[in-house]
Design a protein around this motif. Structure first.
Motif: not given
Lengths: 319, 269
Positions: B165-176
């Motif tokens: 139940s863990v996912r790692l995500l690099s994003v370019r915008y502060p979407v959270g």
């Protein structure tokens, strides 16, 4: 082959287990004879949905009802789906597993609908073969429900009740008899609903569904979005008089009301059930129960989904 | 199984995925006339159309429900256009509607007409991660005491099992944060943020969803562990210079402690 007759026990009158009621059910443990769950909402590996399911199982019997099998479709049943369904059946200890007389996709596409079957000998053969295989695989009694339909095929050579009776008898499976669907399809296709009720093999009815619907004038959509109307309750009384005491479930999947409203609707059904049993036994009818809810007439039919809202990540507050 | 029944069903399934109204369509009207009975109130094509409309309504509403952040960025008109493009290009092939949006990021990558394409892509990836984490397999978390039992000399060769139940995500915008603001805002008038790279750990703790921004070094280290590398190899992967080395050596103990407490680690192999 798994022994599956005589028909399973009468669980009484239940309601669909729906997300908006979880908190009240787990806090108050209201009087409900049983809950029905949509199997697909729990064919998962962990998290909140299974946690809630387990908590409900601590207090109530649960029966499983599926919407994705598509038993009469061109594609063979999905083995992964069946394997997960069987694992869930072991978890819930459901007395039977049900799905629909329908197909749901073709060529690998899944359309997530209960699509109508041409009532032909070819469709009977296909459905019988698969129903036998599925019942043996699941190792619990298996039942199929008559679905509502909005079209009929020119190639049909038998009535819907002849079709479902022949499949149930030849496959030796149960029927989940949806009385509202009988009413809806009778309106849409102009047949006699009472003849349908009279003609199915009553000893094979494992469970009955009751629900509301939406009458658009040109046709009725099986939206499960309101109280059960009186003509459907009349058919239900007739069904009980013929079939005896059968587990009965109220489905309410759209515009889901507060739990007390649904529980009152279940009590209304219980009273009609008692009337049907009195008719069967030649006893006087019980005193009439007050109608709890007016039938809902709606015209804004949107993408209706059986089972109401799922418990999903979209509804979570992410911290 | 190639027969009359299957052929009829195959054609009907194609009809239901048509974007446009079937009664207006000569070919599908002819198909309906040939196979469907109709009645005094509705023609065969109108009856078939009931099912086609349901296909689009049901699937569009499932996408809207599962991707509220994406809907908040796009607004109704663009969201409907994207959903239409998606359902035209991607055949729903899972019995579970939960899986419906699994290929949304790849379709967004092709949807160059979107006003905020890169932001939408990040939001779709984040919301997919939430969906996956929400009902991933339950595993009991590793206790901090168990972590402490790894002998110092065996530490570099130990492998930590990261929870399903863990996912790692690099994003370019502060979407959270954007998604939280969109959900909190009734009218969804939330300003679109500028770019700002984030490394997010999406996880589930006691049935609640969380997203936690971490540094690039911590993220790379954790990604190494998630890919099955030993602690030593994951640390090497994360260190790309003296600053990273300093950060790793000063923080690794606290990171492992925190990740264990938060249920990110399920076992030591």
């Amino acid at each position: 082959m798994t022994a599956r007759q005589p028909p399973p026990l009468d669980l009484g009158v239940g309601i669909g287990l729906r997300v908006p009621h979880y908190a009240a059910i787990l806090a108050e443990h209201p009087h409900v004879d049983f809950f029905e769950v949509i199997s697909e909402n729990f064919l998962i590996e962990g998290g909140k949905p299974l946690y809630h399911l387990d908590r409900v199982l601590e207090h109530y019997p649960i029966v499983q009802h599926g919407v994705s099998l598509g038993i009469a479709g061109p594609d063979e049943p999905d083995r992964t789906y069946l394997t997960r369904l069987k694992a869930l059946a072991r978890r819930t200890k459901t007395p039977w597993v049900s799905d629909h007389f329908c197909w749901s996709g073709a060529g690998g596409a899944h359309l997530h609908d209960l699509l109508p079957i041409p009532y032909t000998p070819e469709a009977v053969r296909r459905t019988v073969e698969r129903a036998r295989m599925i019942q043996d695989f699941l190792e619990v009694p298996f039942a199929l429900e008559n679905a509502s339909s909005y079209l009929t095929f020119r190639s049909s050579t038998m009535s819907e009740w002849e079709f479902i009776s022949e499949v149930a008898d030849r496959a030796d499976i149960g029927l989940l008899f949806d009385v509202n669907n009988v009413y809806v399809s009778a309106y849409n296709h102009g047949f006699d609903a009472h003849e349908f009720v009279r003609s199915v093999p009553h000893q094979r009815i494992f469970q009955i569904h009751l629900a509301g619907h939406t009458n658009l004038g040109t046709h009725i959509i099986d939206t499960h979005n309101g109280a059960v109307i009186d003509p459907v309750l009349d058919l239900y009384r007739q069904t009980i008089a013929l079939a005896g005491s059968v587990s009965t479930l109220i489905e309410w999947d759209d515009d889901i009301p507060a739990l007390p409203v649904l529980l009152a609707e279940a009590e209304r059904a219980r009273h009609v059930r008692d009337e049907g049993l009195a008719l069967r036994d030649g006893r006087p009818l019980p005193v009439a129960a007050a109608s709890t809810t007016a039938a809902v007439a709606r015209t804004d039919v949107t993408g209706w989904k059986q089972g109401g809202p799922r418990e999903s990540a979209a509804h979570e507050t992410v911290r | 199984m190639s027969d009359g029944l299957s052929a009829l069903q195959q054609r009907m399934a194609e009809a239901l995925r048509e974007q446009h109204s079937l009664p207006q369509h000569a070919q599908w009207s002819a198909f309906a006339e040939q196979h469907i009975a109709g009645n005094a109130r509705l023609s065969p094509a109108q009856q078939l159309e009931i099912y086609r409309e349901q296909f689009w309504l049901r699937h569009t509403s499932a996408l809207v429900e599962d991707f509220p952040g994406l809907g908040g960025i796009l607004g109704q008109e663009e969201w409907e256009k994207l959903a239409e493009q998606y359902l035209t290009e991607v055949t729903p092939d899972s019995y579970d509607l939960r899986d419906l949006g699994a290929r949304l990021p790849e379709v967004i990558e092709r949807a160059t007409w979107l006003s905020h394409q890169a932001l939408c892509l990040d939001m779709a990836r984040l919301e997919l991660a939430y969906i996956e984490v929400f009902d991933a397999r339950d595993t009991p978390p590793l206790s901090p005491e168990r972590l402490a039992t790894i002998p110092e000399e065996a530490f570099a060769d130990a492998r930590l099992v990261i929870a399903p139940s863990v996912r790692l995500l690099s994003v370019r915008y502060p979407v959270g944060n954007l998604r939280r603001k969109l959900r909190a805002s009734a009218d969804q008038t939330v300003p679109i943020p500028g770019p700002g790279q984030q490394h997010l750990v999406v996880y589930r703790l006691e049935r609640q969803l969380w997203d936690m921004p971490v540094s690039k070094v911590a993220f790379t280290f954790l990604a190494g562990l998630a890919s099955g590398k030993t602690l030593g190899a994951a640390a090497e992967l994360a260190v790309d210079g003296p600053e990273a080395e300093a950060e790793l050596s000063s923080s690794i103990g606290a990171w492992l402690q925190e990740w264990t407490v938060k249920g990110l680690v399920s076992d030591v192999a």
